[in-house]
Design an enzyme around this catalytic site. Structure first.
Site, mmCIF file in Angstrom:
data_model
loop_
_atom_site.group_PDB
_atom_site.id
_atom_site.type_symbol
_atom_site.label_atom_id
_atom_site.label_comp_id
_atom_site.label_asym_id
_atom_site.label_seq_id
_atom_site.Cartn_x
_atom_site.Cartn_y
_atom_site.Cartn_z
ATOM 1 N N GLY A 90 41.078 37.632 35.937
ATOM 2 C CA GLY A 90 42.191 38.265 35.240
ATOM 3 C C GLY A 90 41.765 38.957 33.962
ATOM 4 N N TYR A 92 43.606 40.035 29.776
ATOM 5 C CA TYR A 92 44.029 39.333 28.565
ATOM 6 C C TYR A 92 45.367 38.628 28.802
ATOM 7 C CZ TYR A 92 40.502 41.669 25.704
ATOM 8 O OH TYR A 92 39.317 42.105 25.163
ATOM 9 N N CYS A 191 47.953 40.744 30.909
ATOM 10 C CA CYS A 191 47.389 40.806 32.264
ATOM 11 C C CYS A 191 47.148 42.244 32.720
ATOM 12 C CB CYS A 191 48.279 40.072 33.261
ATOM 13 S SG CYS A 191 48.510 38.330 32.853
#
Length: 242
Positions: A90, A92, A191
């Site tokens: 993923g 941040y 994200c």
């Protein structure tokens, strides 16, 4: 201070562990991210070595940002809080008070060795728990995480997922927005998705009790675990993960 189940005996095996064999740990103070990460990684290694039981750890962090393996520095808009490399998949994400973090050390070696299946049913577990708050949460095609409609009718993210698997033991897990300061998400592109807002149980006008969410998660956990055992990807009678 933490409310912890008894520490499992050394050499405990997880190969056929059921719900009762999985430790539930709830920490009632804010846990620093590096401390949590080290603890989680040590537990995963012990599980893989057959020296500890599986674990679900529920906690909260002080305000911080984490960077996944796909994080783009351009999406770190305002590093107003500490930024930590997470080692998970993923981009941040934000963690902070009022957000329930669930770190899962589960043995996929005993449950089909199917990461995609695990993520799919992890999403389903969180969706089922939120339904107990009368929140119609859902998956979104092409966007990992948990989504719902906010009070303005916009699609908004209420939960994030980030997973790593090492020697078939899972690390990291989920984050559910109970009643965090939603302005703190403004320091990042959450994200990597800029087109949708974030929301929380409280922002939706629901009872935002952390204890109630913990109860809902524990209530729906046996069904989640059962799906992992009987529904590996590719089995016809199982729902196909997206």
């Amino acid at each position: 201070m933490s409310q912890d189940a008894p520490v499992p005996a050394p050499n405990a095996t997880t190969a056929s562990a059921g719900v009762d064999a999985i430790e539930w740990r709830t920490s009632d103070t804010l846990i620093d991210y590096p401390q949590a990460l080290a603890d989680m990684e040590a537990r995963a290694a012990a599980i893989a070595a057959g020296k500890a039981s599986e674990r679900v750890w529920l906690l909260e962090h002080p305000p911080l940002y984490t960077a996944g393996t796909s994080a783009d520095v351009a999406e770190l808009l305002d590093p107003r809080f500490p930024v930590h490399d997470a080692g998970r998949g993923g981009r941040y994400t934000y963690h902070g008070p009022g957000q329930r973090i669930g770190y899962l050390n589960l043995d996929l070696g005993a449950r089909g060795k199917d990461v995609r299946n695990f993520v799919h049913h992890l999403e389903g577990w969180v969706i089922d728990a939120l339904a107990d708050f009368d929140i119609a949460a859902r998956r979104a095609e092409g966007r990992i995480g948990i989504w719902t409609d906010d009070r303005d009718g916009r699609e908004a993210k209420i939960g994030a997922l980030g997973i790593r698997v090492r020697r078939w033991v899972t690390l990291h897990g989920f984050a559910i927005n109970v009643d965090p300061d939603l302005s703190h998400f403004g320091g990042i592109v959450p994200c990597g998705i800029a087109d949708y807002p974030v929301t929380s149980i409280a922002a939706l006008g629901k009872n935002a009790s952390m204890a109630r969410l913990d109860e809902a998660l524990k209530r729906h956990f046996p069904a989640f675990l059962a799906r992992l055992r009987r529904c590996p990807t590719g089995v016809e009678q199982c729902e196909t993960p997206r």
